[in-house]
Write a protein that holds these residues in place. Structure first.
Motif, short mmCIF file in Angstrom:
data_model
loop_
_atom_site.label_atom_id
_atom_site.label_comp_id
_atom_site.label_asym_id
_atom_site.label_seq_id
_atom_site.Cartn_x
_atom_site.Cartn_y
_atom_site.Cartn_z
N ALA A 80 84.34 128.13 -2.20
CA ALA A 80 84.64 130.02 -2.13
C ALA A 80 84.61 130.92 -0.36
N GLN A 81 85.24 130.05 0.57
CA GLN A 81 85.81 130.86 2.02
C GLN A 81 86.81 130.16 2.04
N VAL A 82 87.87 129.54 1.46
CA VAL A 82 89.01 129.27 1.39
C VAL A 82 89.92 130.33 2.12
N PRO A 83 89.14 131.51 0.80
CA PRO A 83 90.97 132.74 1.32
C PRO A 83 89.94 133.64 2.49
N ASP A 84 89.02 133.88 2.93
CA ASP A 84 88.67 134.50 4.02
C ASP A 84 89.00 133.42 5.41
N ARG A 85 88.76 131.82 5.52
CA ARG A 85 88.98 131.71 6.70
C ARG A 85 90.76 131.06 6.74
N VAL A 86 91.76 131.03 5.43
CA VAL A 86 92.38 131.11 5.90
C VAL A 86 93.62 132.52 6.53
N ALA A 87 93.28 133.43 5.73
CA ALA A 87 93.65 134.69 6.14
C ALA A 87 92.96 135.32 7.69
N GLU A 88 92.09 134.44 7.73
CA GLU A 88 91.22 134.92 9.31
C GLU A 88 92.18 134.04 10.25
N LEU A 89 92.55 132.46 10.27
CA LEU A 89 93.24 131.89 10.97
C LEU A 89 94.14 131.85 11.46
N ALA A 90 95.15 132.06 9.81
CA ALA A 90 97.07 132.13 10.12
C ALA A 90 97.18 132.56 10.95
N PRO A 91 96.65 134.28 11.39
CA PRO A 91 97.43 135.13 12.22
C PRO A 91 97.34 134.47 13.35
N ALA A 92 95.87 133.90 13.50
CA ALA A 92 95.81 133.96 14.86
C ALA A 92 96.45 132.91 15.23
N VAL A 93 97.25 131.79 14.34
CA VAL A 93 97.61 130.54 15.51
C VAL A 93 99.31 130.82 15.46
N GLY A 94 99.77 132.25 14.22
CA GLY A 94 100.70 132.40 14.29
C GLY A 94 101.85 132.07 13.51
N LEU A 95 100.76 131.65 12.27
CA LEU A 95 101.56 131.63 10.48
C LEU A 95 101.85 132.70 9.77
N THR A 96 102.97 133.04 9.40
CA THR A 96 103.21 134.35 8.16
C THR A 96 102.71 134.00 7.35
N ALA A 97 102.40 134.66 6.16
CA ALA A 97 102.32 134.64 4.56
C ALA A 97 102.81 133.44 4.17
N GLU A 98 104.42 133.60 4.19
CA GLU A 98 105.48 132.89 3.29
C GLU A 98 105.50 131.50 4.17
N LEU A 99 104.73 131.18 5.60
CA LEU A 99 105.61 130.09 5.83
C LEU A 99 104.47 129.19 5.37
N LEU A 100 102.55 129.61 5.10
CA LEU A 100 102.02 129.06 4.68
C LEU A 100 102.07 128.71 2.45
N GLY A 101 103.10 128.94 2.41
CA GLY A 101 103.41 128.82 0.88
C GLY A 101 104.15 127.44 1.17
#
Length: 230
Positions: A113-134
């Motif tokens: 249940a925590q996956v969406p929020d934690r990924v959304a929080e951490l991805a921009p912090a480390v420099g990953l865009t939504a496109e790269l996440l896929g």
């Protein structure tokens, strides 16, 4: 406190990579372990991360001696330590997207249940865009994959963070932002950090103190590892 005392470890008991190495990290402290390639830094880091059982010596984590390693360690112990490995392509499942790589620890510990929020929080912090996440590992650079591995190491909010040559796969221009992510996490969480590397300037910029490999390994330091760092 994370304490390693007189650790002897390696991959062949007849010829250990590390002999009687000792190192301690206080809660909230950042310690750099400096040394050339081949001196045993990464092996000691894996022992500290509870991923490699030593032949001899003791590891004390948060005041309790460690007796189980890898999956034999209690879950609370395993999740207390986040690790960023030196070679991200060996540490990431090539079948998974970067989003799934970041989420792995959450799924493994029943926190889907925590996956969406934690990924959304951490991805921009480390420099990953939504496109790269896929994308999957073969579709991104080493540096982009290492950013996902850094996010994965932080996703469970560990009390201890171990970074083994984390910047080796990153462009020089990205060192400060990635270091800032780690430093920000430490300030907010009070986590302790062991940063392993061969770049003295970088380690001294990151860490409260830096320990040389001969100081850590003492008389057990491998005499052959005296060439240039790298």
């Amino acid at each position: 406190m994370l304490e390693l005392t007189r650790i002897t470890a390696g991959y062949d008991p007849r010829d250990p990579v590390v002999r009687e190495a000792s190192l301690s990290i206080a809660a909230g402290e950042s310690v750099g372990l400096l040394g050339p390639s081949g001196c045993g830094k990464s092996t000691l880091a894996r022992v500290a991360a509870l991923l490699h059982r030593p032949y001899a010596g003791t590891v004390v984590l948060d005041g309790e001696p460690v007796r189980g390693w890898r999956h034999a360690a209690p879950r609370a112990r395993r999740t207390a330590v986040g690790v960023v490995f030196q070679q991200p392509r060996l540490a990431a499942d090539p079948r998974l997207t970067l989003r799934e790589i970041i989420a792995q620890p959450l799924r493994a510990t029943g926190r889907r249940a925590q996956v969406p929020d934690r990924v959304a929080e951490l991805a921009p912090a480390v420099g990953l865009t939504a496109e790269l996440l896929g994308r999957r590992p073969h579709e991104v650079s080493d540096g982009q994959l290492q950013r996902a591995c850094l996010a994965r190491a932080l996703v469970l909010r560990p009390r201890w963070l171990i970074c083994d040559e984390m910047t080796a796969m990153l462009d020089a221009s990205t060192h400060p932002p990635r270091g800032a992510v780690v430093e920000s996490y430490r300030r907010e969480s009070g986590a302790g950090l062991l940063a392993v590397g061969h770049d003295r300037v970088l380690l001294e910029r990151w860490c409260d103190r830096t320990v040389g490999w001969r100081e850590c390994f003492g008389p057990g330091a491998p005499q052959e590892a005296v060439g240039p760092t790298g």
